[in-house]
Write a protein that holds these residues in place. Structure first.
Motif, mmCIF file in Angstrom:
data_model
loop_
_atom_site.group_PDB
_atom_site.id
_atom_site.type_symbol
_atom_site.label_atom_id
_atom_site.label_comp_id
_atom_site.label_asym_id
_atom_site.label_seq_id
_atom_site.Cartn_x
_atom_site.Cartn_y
_atom_site.Cartn_z
ATOM 1 N N VAL A 1 0.667 -0.920 0.012
ATOM 2 C CA VAL A 1 -0.049 0.003 -0.072
ATOM 3 C C VAL A 1 0.717 0.955 -0.103
ATOM 4 O O VAL A 1 0.328 2.423 -0.448
ATOM 5 C CB VAL A 1 -1.031 0.006 1.262
ATOM 6 C CG1 VAL A 1 -1.830 1.085 1.338
ATOM 7 C CG2 VAL A 1 -2.238 -1.045 1.015
ATOM 8 N N ARG A 2 2.265 1.383 0.515
ATOM 9 C CA ARG A 2 3.007 2.306 0.366
ATOM 10 C C ARG A 2 3.129 2.955 -1.011
ATOM 11 O O ARG A 2 3.460 4.206 -1.254
ATOM 12 C CB ARG A 2 4.353 1.905 0.908
ATOM 13 C CG ARG A 2 5.346 1.425 0.354
ATOM 14 C CD ARG A 2 6.533 1.332 0.566
ATOM 15 N NE ARG A 2 7.150 0.086 0.517
ATOM 16 C CZ ARG A 2 8.579 -0.133 0.861
ATOM 17 N NH1 ARG A 2 9.229 0.497 1.537
ATOM 18 N NH2 ARG A 2 8.769 -1.309 0.493
ATOM 19 N N ILE B 1 -6.152 4.545 4.870
ATOM 20 C CA ILE B 1 -5.909 3.333 4.909
ATOM 21 C C ILE B 1 -4.459 3.030 5.243
ATOM 22 O O ILE B 1 -4.387 1.892 6.171
ATOM 23 C CB ILE B 1 -6.456 2.566 3.640
ATOM 24 C CG1 ILE B 1 -7.838 2.867 3.254
ATOM 25 C CG2 ILE B 1 -5.920 1.155 3.298
ATOM 26 C CD1 ILE B 1 -8.285 2.846 1.886
ATOM 27 N N GLN B 2 -3.733 3.471 4.622
ATOM 28 C CA GLN B 2 -2.101 3.101 5.169
ATOM 29 C C GLN B 2 -1.905 3.334 6.616
ATOM 30 O O GLN B 2 -1.200 2.378 7.401
ATOM 31 C CB GLN B 2 -1.318 3.714 4.491
ATOM 32 C CG GLN B 2 0.336 3.503 4.754
ATOM 33 C CD GLN B 2 0.563 2.048 4.225
ATOM 34 O OE1 GLN B 2 -0.157 0.921 4.121
ATOM 35 N NE2 GLN B 2 1.733 1.882 3.927
ATOM 36 N N LEU B 3 -2.524 4.194 7.209
ATOM 37 C CA LEU B 3 -2.429 4.922 8.589
ATOM 38 C C LEU B 3 -3.113 3.548 9.378
ATOM 39 O O LEU B 3 -2.407 2.864 10.436
ATOM 40 C CB LEU B 3 -2.867 5.995 8.914
ATOM 41 C CG LEU B 3 -3.169 6.224 10.389
ATOM 42 C CD1 LEU B 3 -1.725 6.573 11.152
ATOM 43 C CD2 LEU B 3 -4.263 7.618 10.669
ATOM 44 N N VAL B 4 -4.174 3.193 9.150
ATOM 45 C CA VAL B 4 -5.011 1.877 9.922
ATOM 46 C C VAL B 4 -4.159 0.727 9.912
ATOM 47 O O VAL B 4 -3.980 0.016 10.917
ATOM 48 C CB VAL B 4 -6.276 1.604 9.398
ATOM 49 C CG1 VAL B 4 -6.832 0.600 10.004
ATOM 50 C CG2 VAL B 4 -7.130 2.926 9.563
ATOM 51 N N LEU B 5 -3.681 0.514 8.706
ATOM 52 C CA LEU B 5 -2.684 -0.902 8.431
ATOM 53 C C LEU B 5 -1.573 -0.771 9.582
ATOM 54 O O LEU B 5 -1.054 -1.369 9.997
ATOM 55 C CB LEU B 5 -2.336 -1.112 7.178
ATOM 56 C CG LEU B 5 -3.546 -1.419 5.930
ATOM 57 C CD1 LEU B 5 -3.042 -1.328 4.723
ATOM 58 C CD2 LEU B 5 -4.126 -2.682 6.405
ATOM 59 N N GLY B 6 -0.922 0.443 9.264
ATOM 60 C CA GLY B 6 0.407 0.831 9.970
ATOM 61 C C GLY B 6 0.223 0.881 11.392
ATOM 62 O O GLY B 6 0.952 0.015 12.401
#
Length: 154
Positions: free
Chosen positions: A12-13, A54-59
């Protein structure tokens, strides 16, 4: 679960980087070309912020299940002196959270602006700063400080 999430976060990055680069391109193009703010620009702003969130939640999910972070949190006095452990336990999350906050603020401020010029200028400034922060804190495969693969297998 951890390895799948790690691979997904790594994938996702690239979407975050691509959307930010495109948003910065659209903002600079509009700003310097004196263009009108279009529906495409609006969608670009929204998609960029959404992908970043979305990346924040995954991170954050990854942060709380990571064995590296777990070691960092439970052995802080010694772990803070280990470059790779400190990077993932403290530096990466701090800089990335800051970048996501900047994207969020920039997106919200751009939405509120009245003119195309103001919208483009706001997006360009906030998104460029966020992009630079993100680029500085990705564990690139070529980095002498902290190195991870550019692509992880699922």
């Amino acid at each position: 679960m951890y390895l799948i999430l790690l691979a997904f976060h790594s994938l996702v990055r690239w979407f975050v980087l691509a959307s930010l680069l495109f948003a910065v391109y659209r903002a600079c193009r509009g700003l310097f070309g004196k263009k009108s703010y279009t529906n495409t620009d609006e969608k670009t702003r929204i998609v960029t912020a959404t992908i970043a969130h979305i990346q924040l939640v995954l991170g954050l999910w990854l942060y709380f299940i990571s064995p590296v972070v777990n070691y960092f949190l439970h052995n802080f006095k010694s772990a803070v002196h280990e470059r790779q452990i400190r990077f993932f336990g403290m530096e990466h999350i701090t800089v990335m959270l800051t970048a996501i906050v900047l994207i969020t603020i920039g997106s919200a401020k751009a939405k509120q602006k009245a003119t195309s010029h103001e919208k483009f200028k706001t997006m360009a400034i906030w998104f460029i700063i966020a992009l630079l922060l993100i680029l500085s804190s990705i564990p690139w495969s070529f980095s002498p400080l902290i190195s991870r693969p550019l692509f992880r297998a699922f």
